[in-house]
Design a protein around this motif. Sequence first.
Motif, PDB file in Angstrom:
ATOM      1  N   GLY A 183       0.815  -1.208   0.000  1.00  0.00           N
ATOM      2  CA  GLY A 183       0.000   0.000   0.000  1.00  0.00           C
ATOM      3  C   GLY A 183       0.851   1.261   0.000  1.00  0.00           C
ATOM      4  N   ILE A 184       1.975   1.235   0.734  1.00  0.00           N
ATOM      5  CA  ILE A 184       2.901   2.375   0.723  1.00  0.00           C
ATOM      6  C   ILE A 184       3.438   2.600  -0.686  1.00  0.00           C
ATOM      7  CG2 ILE A 184       5.141   3.201   1.550  1.00  0.00           C
ATOM      8  CD1 ILE A 184       4.589   1.675   4.159  1.00  0.00           C
ATOM      9  N   ILE A 185       3.845   1.509  -1.329  1.00  0.00           N
ATOM     10  CA  ILE A 185       4.424   1.608  -2.668  1.00  0.00           C
ATOM     11  C   ILE A 185       3.395   2.140  -3.661  1.00  0.00           C
ATOM     12  CG2 ILE A 185       5.414   0.267  -4.567  1.00  0.00           C
ATOM     13  CD1 ILE A 185       6.482  -1.673  -2.380  1.00  0.00           C
ATOM     14  N   ILE A 186       2.188   1.574  -3.623  1.00  0.00           N
ATOM     15  CA  ILE A 186       1.146   2.007  -4.562  1.00  0.00           C
ATOM     16  C   ILE A 186       0.734   3.451  -4.278  1.00  0.00           C
ATOM     17  CG2 ILE A 186      -1.230   1.588  -5.305  1.00  0.00           C
ATOM     18  CD1 ILE A 186      -0.692  -1.400  -4.670  1.00  0.00           C
ATOM     19  N   GLY A 187       0.659   3.816  -2.989  1.00  0.00           N
ATOM     20  CA  GLY A 187       0.343   5.194  -2.643  1.00  0.00           C
ATOM     21  C   GLY A 187       1.378   6.167  -3.170  1.00  0.00           C
ATOM     22  N   ALA A 188       2.651   5.795  -3.063  1.00  0.00           N
ATOM     23  CA  ALA A 188       3.722   6.648  -3.595  1.00  0.00           C
ATOM     24  C   ALA A 188       3.662   6.726  -5.115  1.00  0.00           C
ATOM     25  CB  ALA A 188       5.080   6.118  -3.142  1.00  0.00           C
ATOM     26  N   MET A 189       3.348   5.614  -5.766  1.00  0.00           N
ATOM     27  CA  MET A 189       3.234   5.614  -7.231  1.00  0.00           C
ATOM     28  C   MET A 189       2.077   6.496  -7.693  1.00  0.00           C
ATOM     29  SD  MET A 189       3.954   1.609  -8.132  1.00  0.00           S
ATOM     30  CE  MET A 189       3.641   1.876  -9.869  1.00  0.00           C
ATOM     31  N   ASP A 190       0.942   6.384  -7.006  1.00  0.00           N
ATOM     32  CA  ASP A 190      -0.213   7.203  -7.379  1.00  0.00           C
ATOM     33  C   ASP A 190       0.032   8.676  -7.085  1.00  0.00           C
ATOM     34  OD1 ASP A 190      -1.540   4.956  -8.215  1.00  0.00           O
ATOM     35  OD2 ASP A 190      -2.693   4.707  -6.358  1.00  0.00           O
ATOM     36  N   GLY A 191       0.652   8.968  -5.941  1.00  0.00           N
ATOM     37  CA  GLY A 191       0.869  10.350  -5.548  1.00  0.00           C
ATOM     38  C   GLY A 191       1.913  11.075  -6.371  1.00  0.00           C
ATOM     39  N   THR A 192       2.765  10.334  -7.033  1.00  0.00           N
ATOM     40  CA  THR A 192       3.812  10.954  -7.865  1.00  0.00           C
ATOM     41  C   THR A 192       3.538  10.806  -9.361  1.00  0.00           C
ATOM     42  OG1 THR A 192       5.106   8.902  -7.849  1.00  0.00           O
ATOM     43  CG2 THR A 192       5.583  10.513  -6.124  1.00  0.00           C
ATOM     44  N   GLY A 193       2.519  10.037  -9.726  1.00  0.00           N
ATOM     45  CA  GLY A 193       2.234   9.812 -11.145  1.00  0.00           C
ATOM     46  C   GLY A 193       3.186   8.832 -11.796  1.00  0.00           C
ATOM     47  N   LEU A 194       3.940   8.068 -10.982  1.00  0.00           N
ATOM     48  CA  LEU A 194       4.936   7.168 -11.554  1.00  0.00           C
ATOM     49  C   LEU A 194       4.282   6.051 -12.371  1.00  0.00           C
ATOM     50  CD1 LEU A 194       7.900   6.329 -11.794  1.00  0.00           C
ATOM     51  CD2 LEU A 194       7.616   4.966  -9.719  1.00  0.00           C
ATOM     52  N   ALA A 195       3.119   5.572 -11.934  1.00  0.00           N
ATOM     53  CA  ALA A 195       2.453   4.496 -12.678  1.00  0.00           C
ATOM     54  C   ALA A 195       2.145   4.942 -14.099  1.00  0.00           C
ATOM     55  CB  ALA A 195       1.183   4.071 -11.953  1.00  0.00           C
ATOM     56  N   ILE A 196       1.666   6.189 -14.246  1.00  0.00           N
ATOM     57  CA  ILE A 196       1.361   6.711 -15.589  1.00  0.00           C
ATOM     58  C   ILE A 196       2.637   6.891 -16.389  1.00  0.00           C
ATOM     59  CG2 ILE A 196       0.399   8.676 -16.840  1.00  0.00           C
ATOM     60  CD1 ILE A 196      -1.512   9.073 -14.470  1.00  0.00           C
ATOM     61  N   LYS A 197       3.687   7.389 -15.742  1.00  0.00           N
ATOM     62  CA  LYS A 197       4.960   7.584 -16.439  1.00  0.00           C
ATOM     63  C   LYS A 197       5.524   6.247 -16.922  1.00  0.00           C
ATOM     64  CE  LYS A 197       6.506  11.778 -13.955  1.00  0.00           C
ATOM     65  NZ  LYS A 197       5.362  11.994 -13.073  1.00  0.00           N
ATOM     66  N   PHE A 198       5.450   5.244 -16.065  1.00  0.00           N
ATOM     67  CA  PHE A 198       5.966   3.929 -16.450  1.00  0.00           C
ATOM     68  C   PHE A 198       5.147   3.348 -17.593  1.00  0.00           C
ATOM     69  CE2 PHE A 198       6.109  -0.696 -16.191  1.00  0.00           C
ATOM     70  CZ  PHE A 198       7.476  -0.920 -16.182  1.00  0.00           C
ATOM     71  N   SER A 199       3.840   3.540 -17.538  1.00  0.00           N
ATOM     72  CA  SER A 199       2.976   3.049 -18.605  1.00  0.00           C
ATOM     73  C   SER A 199       3.334   3.702 -19.932  1.00  0.00           C
ATOM     74  CB  SER A 199       1.511   3.330 -18.253  1.00  0.00           C
ATOM     75  OG  SER A 199       0.664   2.930 -19.291  1.00  0.00           O
ATOM     76  N   GLN A 200       3.526   5.008 -19.912  1.00  0.00           N
ATOM     77  CA  GLN A 200       3.899   5.711 -21.135  1.00  0.00           C
ATOM     78  C   GLN A 200       5.256   5.244 -21.649  1.00  0.00           C
ATOM     79  OE1 GLN A 200       3.665   9.718 -19.652  1.00  0.00           O
ATOM     80  NE2 GLN A 200       1.485   9.937 -20.176  1.00  0.00           N
ATOM     81  N   PHE A 201       6.186   5.012 -20.727  1.00  0.00           N
ATOM     82  CA  PHE A 201       7.517   4.542 -21.126  1.00  0.00           C
ATOM     83  C   PHE A 201       7.444   3.164 -21.770  1.00  0.00           C
ATOM     84  CE2 PHE A 201      11.054   1.754 -19.861  1.00  0.00           C
ATOM     85  CZ  PHE A 201      12.093   2.336 -20.585  1.00  0.00           C
ATOM     86  N   LEU A 202       6.675   2.252 -21.154  1.00  0.00           N
ATOM     87  CA  LEU A 202       6.572   0.887 -21.676  1.00  0.00           C
ATOM     88  C   LEU A 202       5.927   0.880 -23.056  1.00  0.00           C
ATOM     89  CD1 LEU A 202       7.182  -2.046 -20.920  1.00  0.00           C
ATOM     90  CD2 LEU A 202       4.906  -2.203 -19.907  1.00  0.00           C
ATOM     91  N   ILE A 203       4.868   1.692 -23.227  1.00  0.00           N
ATOM     92  CA  ILE A 203       4.195   1.746 -24.530  1.00  0.00           C
ATOM     93  C   ILE A 203       5.117   2.325 -25.591  1.00  0.00           C
ATOM     94  CG2 ILE A 203       2.316   2.861 -25.797  1.00  0.00           C
ATOM     95  CD1 ILE A 203       0.629   2.633 -23.244  1.00  0.00           C
ATOM     96  N   SER A 204       5.850   3.384 -25.260  1.00  0.00           N
ATOM     97  CA  SER A 204       6.750   3.996 -26.246  1.00  0.00           C
ATOM     98  C   SER A 204       7.921   3.079 -26.565  1.00  0.00           C
ATOM     99  CB  SER A 204       7.261   5.341 -25.722  1.00  0.00           C
ATOM    100  OG  SER A 204       8.035   5.153 -24.546  1.00  0.00           O
TER     101      SER A 204
END
Length: 623
Positions: A405-426
């Motif tokens: 939950g800490i990890i997911i909260g940090a990912m959501d709060g920083t937008g890292l999940a979206i950034k990683f998704s964009q990186f993987l797709i590109s």
Amino acid sequence: MTTATGSDAWIFTRLVPVLGVVVTGYHLGANYYGLLQPMWHTAMSLCLVLSYAFLQTARTRVGLLYHPALNLCLAVLVALAFANVLVNYSAIQMRQVMPTFLDQAGCVVAVLAILEITRRYFGMALPVIALVMLTYAFFGNVLPPAWRHVGWDVPFMTFSLYMQSEGLFGVAPKTAATLIFVFVALGAFLSRMGTMERVLDLSQAFTRGSWGGSAKVAVFSSALMGTISGSSVANVVATGRFTIPLMKKAGFKPHFAGAVEAVASTGGLIMPPVMGAGAFIMAELLQIPYGTIVLAAIIPALLYFSVVYGAVHFESRKLGIRATLEGEARGAALKRCAPYLLPVVVLMGFIAIDIPPVRAALYTIAFCVALSWLLTPMGPRDILAAMTDSAEQAAGVIAACACAGIIIGAMDGTGLAIKFSQFLISFAGDSPALALLLGMLVVIVLGMGLPATAAYILAAAVVAPTLIRMGYDPLAVHLFVFYYANLSHITPPVDLATYAAAGIAGANPLRTSVRAITLGAVAFVLPMIFIHDPVFLLRDATVPRVAFSLATALAGCTVIAAGLTGWLGVPVTRGARVLLVATGGLMLVPDWAASLTGCLLAVALWLLASRLRLPFLYKTERT
């Protein structure tokens, strides 16, 4: 070295089991009545479980960090950190963006306590990931533009992780405080009732006189118990201490015995109906009926175990290992042991009539206690012992989910999940195959060293959104992630299930790992197949197509098992083994032409090797 002595010894021998009963009693009662707000309930769960975990680990371990007085203070401190949420719940909801000093102190203590308890139960892997994410959250403002964000401070961390239904109180810890704890408790009551021993006895009776009977006992018993235990390592330790010595005594090599147990125990986590609580978490994340997930998971699990069973059978034929006819007759064993399996049937019945999974598990626990009075009565001592076992077994899992939950909260709060998704797709560009391959590798790496539940939740947050955006079916994507998160437990270099099995077997861990990888080979391919064509998930497919695909896939699994062991009625060469694995893989493809071609090739290989015994296929000497 420090252990509890004197008054400390009394506290840790008397107080901790009592606290364990309180922890379990709270979770069973709160989940039965279901009247509490989810965030409040999760906070109370973490308050009790983390306090208990500090005292429990201090009672059973030695060292400066486990000093009784220190851990008693830590238990009180973490209880106060969550008591702030419990007492000031309404006020915290009103002042979310304006945390007080007490809120910030409580958040810091809670985060540090979760990291430490997770480390005590599962090592450094998950806490290190959490620390990396928190470092990124606090210092992301100095990173290159592609990964930059505004950066956190302690007040914002408190808001993100501690004062809303995310972070410490998000999906992962909330699910742990409801579904996971209740099913862990069910497993503890089944164990105290004697179901584990009866499963082993029944498996032995039904494999009596068969080829490789002792190894087939491991396959059956680990599959049945693993689905409820929720941990491949715990399943290896619980069943492997019986099955591995049996396999070695029968004549199987130690590394093979360890590999069979590791693969079967890991497979238990993908076996419906419980799937190590994974199905319930998936239903929560996808917001779809639990029954849909169970139905979709049936055929992949069947194919997984058909390869393991086939490999055991062919290996025993190659080595000439056959179970004796001694022992209990099947009819007598079934009559004696079947009543102990009734709780599992009752659980499936409750779920089939749409009783919510938590209620179904609670009713099944009550049924276990009532049934025991017709078999081996569970008295008050046994019930209290089962409650203590429940708290002990659930503590680490709940801490790991809170850490996730800490990890997911940090990912959501920083937008890292979206950034990683964009990186993987590109990075993948126009190649879905490359995206799936990268996704598989990311999930396996993230899952190494983590408990299965935390591995799935973490990987689902990182990889699943990307694949769904690429157009894949959400359920197929989550099963894809779930499979590879569990397979990380038999994937070197951090293959925990294999390590545990190799230790029990007295085998070389590397040889055991290699053998486990080959036995579980089909599981690494299946997600790549069903994510493209969900016929194996029983979605958007006609009955004739499902029947044909299942029949050819089962035949393909048998051919793959023959290739993995080098036995096709006669010993075959390495070249023939490669051809058999490739042919079996072709039969797994849910396509009429590919499957029929694979069937014809398999028949041809069998005729050429077993009947005509051509030199490039038939091996003249057994090895």
